[in-house]
Design a protein around this motif. Sequence first.
Motif, PDB file in Angstrom:
ATOM      1  N   PHE A  29       0.841  -1.207   0.000  1.00 16.59           N
ATOM      2  CA  PHE A  29       0.000   0.000   0.000  1.00 16.59           C
ATOM      3  C   PHE A  29       0.878   1.260   0.000  1.00 16.59           C
ATOM      4  O   PHE A  29       0.609   2.234  -0.712  1.00 16.59           O
ATOM      5  CB  PHE A  29      -0.924  -0.013   1.238  1.00 16.59           C
ATOM      6  N   GLU A  30       1.966   1.204   0.755  1.00 14.88           N
ATOM      7  CA  GLU A  30       2.901   2.333   0.823  1.00 14.88           C
ATOM      8  C   GLU A  30       3.503   2.622  -0.555  1.00 14.88           C
ATOM      9  O   GLU A  30       3.703   3.794  -0.924  1.00 14.88           O
ATOM     10  CB  GLU A  30       4.030   2.026   1.820  1.00 14.88           C
ATOM     11  N   ALA A  31       3.794   1.554  -1.317  1.00 18.38           N
ATOM     12  CA  ALA A  31       4.374   1.730  -2.654  1.00 18.38           C
ATOM     13  C   ALA A  31       3.420   2.498  -3.571  1.00 18.38           C
ATOM     14  O   ALA A  31       3.839   3.342  -4.374  1.00 18.38           O
ATOM     15  CB  ALA A  31       4.721   0.372  -3.267  1.00 18.38           C
ATOM     16  N   LEU A  32       2.119   2.222  -3.436  1.00 16.58           N
ATOM     17  CA  LEU A  32       1.116   2.925  -4.248  1.00 16.58           C
ATOM     18  C   LEU A  32       1.086   4.413  -3.894  1.00 16.58           C
ATOM     19  O   LEU A  32       1.107   5.286  -4.765  1.00 16.58           O
ATOM     20  CB  LEU A  32      -0.266   2.311  -4.015  1.00 16.58           C
ATOM     21  N   VAL A  33       1.037   4.685  -2.595  1.00 16.57           N
ATOM     22  CA  VAL A  33       0.963   6.080  -2.138  1.00 16.57           C
ATOM     23  C   VAL A  33       2.221   6.847  -2.552  1.00 16.57           C
ATOM     24  O   VAL A  33       2.146   7.991  -3.023  1.00 16.57           O
ATOM     25  CB  VAL A  33       0.750   6.116  -0.603  1.00 16.57           C
ATOM     26  N   ASP A  34       3.381   6.196  -2.422  1.00 22.32           N
ATOM     27  CA  ASP A  34       4.650   6.831  -2.814  1.00 22.32           C
ATOM     28  C   ASP A  34       4.679   7.154  -4.310  1.00 22.32           C
ATOM     29  O   ASP A  34       5.145   8.219  -4.712  1.00 22.32           O
ATOM     30  CB  ASP A  34       5.834   5.876  -2.564  1.00 22.32           C
ATOM     31  N   ALA A  35       4.215   6.217  -5.129  1.00 22.88           N
ATOM     32  CA  ALA A  35       4.238   6.424  -6.584  1.00 22.88           C
ATOM     33  C   ALA A  35       3.372   7.629  -6.963  1.00 22.88           C
ATOM     34  O   ALA A  35       3.751   8.441  -7.817  1.00 22.88           O
ATOM     35  CB  ALA A  35       3.764   5.165  -7.308  1.00 22.88           C
ATOM     36  N   ALA A  36       2.219   7.771  -6.313  1.00 22.89           N
ATOM     37  CA  ALA A  36       1.331   8.909  -6.619  1.00 22.89           C
ATOM     38  C   ALA A  36       1.989  10.224  -6.237  1.00 22.89           C
ATOM     39  O   ALA A  36       1.909  11.214  -6.970  1.00 22.89           O
ATOM     40  CB  ALA A  36      -0.002   8.745  -5.886  1.00 22.89           C
ATOM     41  N   ARG A  37       2.672  10.236  -5.081  1.00 26.25           N
ATOM     42  CA  ARG A  37       3.377  11.453  -4.651  1.00 26.25           C
ATOM     43  C   ARG A  37       4.478  11.796  -5.639  1.00 26.25           C
ATOM     44  O   ARG A  37       4.679  12.955  -6.005  1.00 26.25           O
ATOM     45  CB  ARG A  37       4.011  11.232  -3.275  1.00 26.25           C
ATOM     46  N   GLU A  38       5.214  10.777  -6.085  1.00 27.08           N
ATOM     47  CA  GLU A  38       6.332  10.993  -7.008  1.00 27.08           C
ATOM     48  C   GLU A  38       5.827  11.548  -8.348  1.00 27.08           C
ATOM     49  O   GLU A  38       6.375  12.522  -8.867  1.00 27.08           O
ATOM     50  CB  GLU A  38       7.076   9.671  -7.252  1.00 27.08           C
ATOM     51  N   LEU A  39       4.769  10.924  -8.891  1.00 29.66           N
ATOM     52  CA  LEU A  39       4.321  11.325 -10.228  1.00 29.66           C
ATOM     53  C   LEU A  39       3.405  12.544 -10.213  1.00 29.66           C
ATOM     54  O   LEU A  39       3.206  13.181 -11.230  1.00 29.66           O
ATOM     55  CB  LEU A  39       3.663  10.146 -10.953  1.00 29.66           C
ATOM     56  N   GLY A  40       2.810  12.855  -9.047  1.00 29.26           N
ATOM     57  CA  GLY A  40       2.016  14.081  -8.931  1.00 29.26           C
ATOM     58  C   GLY A  40       0.563  13.938  -9.327  1.00 29.26           C
ATOM     59  O   GLY A  40      -0.066  14.911  -9.740  1.00 29.26           O
ATOM     60  N   ILE A  41      -0.001  12.732  -9.177  1.00 35.10           N
ATOM     61  CA  ILE A  41      -1.422  12.545  -9.486  1.00 35.10           C
ATOM     62  C   ILE A  41      -2.223  12.586  -8.180  1.00 35.10           C
ATOM     63  O   ILE A  41      -1.738  12.157  -7.137  1.00 35.10           O
ATOM     64  CB  ILE A  41      -1.639  11.199 -10.242  1.00 35.10           C
ATOM     65  N   ARG A  42      -3.421  13.153  -8.236  1.00 28.85           N
ATOM     66  CA  ARG A  42      -4.314  13.153  -7.066  1.00 28.85           C
ATOM     67  C   ARG A  42      -4.840  11.731  -6.920  1.00 28.85           C
ATOM     68  O   ARG A  42      -5.280  11.129  -7.914  1.00 28.85           O
ATOM     69  CB  ARG A  42      -5.454  14.152  -7.322  1.00 28.85           C
ATOM     70  N   PHE A  43      -4.830  11.182  -5.712  1.00 28.33           N
ATOM     71  CA  PHE A  43      -4.934   9.727  -5.586  1.00 28.33           C
ATOM     72  C   PHE A  43      -5.891   9.293  -4.477  1.00 28.33           C
ATOM     73  O   PHE A  43      -5.814   9.804  -3.357  1.00 28.33           O
ATOM     74  CB  PHE A  43      -3.528   9.184  -5.295  1.00 28.33           C
ATOM     75  N   HIS A  44      -6.773   8.340  -4.807  1.00 31.28           N
ATOM     76  CA  HIS A  44      -7.653   7.731  -3.815  1.00 31.28           C
ATOM     77  C   HIS A  44      -7.396   6.219  -3.775  1.00 31.28           C
ATOM     78  O   HIS A  44      -8.128   5.451  -4.399  1.00 31.28           O
ATOM     79  CB  HIS A  44      -9.121   8.001  -4.149  1.00 31.28           C
ATOM     80  N   PRO A  45      -6.364   5.779  -3.069  1.00 32.78           N
ATOM     81  CA  PRO A  45      -6.080   4.346  -3.012  1.00 32.78           C
ATOM     82  C   PRO A  45      -7.111   3.614  -2.169  1.00 32.78           C
ATOM     83  O   PRO A  45      -7.511   4.091  -1.103  1.00 32.78           O
ATOM     84  CB  PRO A  45      -4.704   4.298  -2.334  1.00 32.78           C
ATOM     85  N   CYS A  46      -7.547   2.457  -2.661  1.00 31.49           N
ATOM     86  CA  CYS A  46      -8.491   1.625  -1.906  1.00 31.49           C
ATOM     87  C   CYS A  46      -7.713   0.539  -1.173  1.00 31.49           C
ATOM     88  O   CYS A  46      -6.901  -0.158  -1.794  1.00 31.49           O
ATOM     89  CB  CYS A  46      -9.455   0.898  -2.843  1.00 31.49           C
ATOM     90  N   ARG A  47      -8.005   0.352   0.128  1.00 31.70           N
ATOM     91  CA  ARG A  47      -7.491  -0.832   0.806  1.00 31.70           C
ATOM     92  C   ARG A  47      -8.514  -1.927   0.482  1.00 31.70           C
ATOM     93  O   ARG A  47      -9.555  -2.052   1.122  1.00 31.70           O
ATOM     94  CB  ARG A  47      -7.363  -0.597   2.303  1.00 31.70           C
ATOM     95  N   GLY A  48      -8.203  -2.694  -0.564  1.00 30.55           N
ATOM     96  CA  GLY A  48      -9.080  -3.776  -0.985  1.00 30.55           C
ATOM     97  C   GLY A  48      -8.750  -5.028  -0.208  1.00 30.55           C
ATOM     98  O   GLY A  48      -7.833  -5.045   0.612  1.00 30.55           O
ATOM     99  N   SER A  49      -9.509  -6.106  -0.493  1.00 30.78           N
ATOM    100  CA  SER A  49      -9.259  -7.341   0.258  1.00 30.78           C
ATOM    101  C   SER A  49      -9.971  -8.522  -0.383  1.00 30.78           C
ATOM    102  O   SER A  49     -10.971  -8.351  -1.090  1.00 30.78           O
ATOM    103  CB  SER A  49      -9.763  -7.188   1.695  1.00 30.78           C
ATOM    104  N   MET A  50      -9.412  -9.727  -0.119  1.00 34.69           N
ATOM    105  CA  MET A  50     -10.087 -10.981  -0.464  1.00 34.69           C
ATOM    106  C   MET A  50      -9.956 -11.885   0.769  1.00 34.69           C
ATOM    107  O   MET A  50      -8.867 -11.987   1.348  1.00 34.69           O
ATOM    108  CB  MET A  50      -9.432 -11.639  -1.675  1.00 34.69           C
TER     109      MET A  50
END
Length: 444
Positions: free
Chosen positions: A129-150
């Motif tokens: 999850f941290e990798a997703l948030v970091d990538a959005a910060r790096e690339l500069g996109i506004r981001f709503h990551p979902c904590r999904g699950s199975m």
Amino acid sequence: MTLLVRAGLLFTGSEEIENGWVLARDGVIDEIGSGQPPHADEVVDEPNCVAVPGLVNSHDHMYQWATRGYAPDGTLFEWLRTLYPIWARIDADSVRASARAAMARLLLCGCTLSTDHHYVFPSGRKGIFEALVDAARELGIRFHPCRGSMSLGESRGGLPPDSVVEDEDAILASTEDVIHRFHDPRPGSMCRVVVAPCSPFSVTPRLMAESAALARRHGVRLHTHVAETLDEEKFCLERFGKRPMQLMEDLGWTGDDVWFAHGIHLDDAEVGRVAETKTGIAHCPSSNMRLGAGACRVADLLRAGARVGLGVDGAASNEYANLTGEVHQALLLARVHGGPGALDARSAWRLATQGGAECLGRDDCGALAPGKCADVALFRIDDLVHAGVADALASLVLAPPSRAEAVVVDGRVVVREGRLLTADQEAIAREIGAVSARLRKAAG
Ligand SMILES: [Zn+2]
């Protein structure tokens, strides 16, 4: 810090302004006008472009960039069964490479706000999850990551193999943890967390209900897949004695804080319930056509007053992953069943902007107006495909551009002359090539 964006035609979401401009101050739109613009610290001046509100991607699975091209002719369940064992091998590094590719592609096609429904957390792999948030910060996109699950594996009657499901209490604890660490509810937020169990056939009703309660305790939104295929409908009728929409409604999963991906197999009463409850639908026409899942009743939903956004869905079921392509596909697909009056070009643009922002709960995004976030996409209309065409706004839907000329997120220029400014796009392509090859080899 002020930024001025000028374009030959400015579409605010409701108005069309010739030679229009947008003045942004510290990431927020200050003023909109036409003709002689005010002075600004930085200027994007594109007389041969149409400027529109930054596009909103309301459904995606970014990790799937590392697994494009599998099961090209399968149904959803066949495709999932092919991919689950490969997805079981992902880790923070492959997710980071995938997210950088997905986000680069989205920004380059004019998307400024995206969700990501991430639901694969193989046991023992930290930092996904941290990798997703970091990538959005790096690339500069506004981001709503979902904590999904199975949580519902094959041994308990679910579709996914047991190797990719998690313990339900661990899911809920981890979800609460990422909300505390990453969710920013303020206006202009660059990151908001969403709670998102994967689907009725991969989690239990208990996890669905407890996820909804958890999200509401924290004031965050809810997202999942509903009514994507007839196989899912059959699964729900056999296991729960209910259609998917009824199941979700009984579990507390309707309301203006909920949006569903797909919503294809809805009957008339269910279309009405979606609209009445202000539940959103993320329409993903390319993915639905690739998997032969069916066609979302977009015209009926809009007529009923429902909130409908557009999504590219994961790149494993939409290898083109171009959000302007989804605007095009949404218009054409609606017309297959409803005739040429089913969806017009301006309404199609609104699905990809205001409609998506409504699904994601962003009244500060999806339109260009004073006080809104300064998120803008500009598309050329002097290229071979568009030069001289009548009705530029409609022509960009009928002939979708392969890339944006310039993109502004939060008052910051992130794409100029069709190039990403925040990262090296060739390096991103090399990296996702290597990561995909590694996963393919490991899968044998
Ligand atoms: Zn999906």
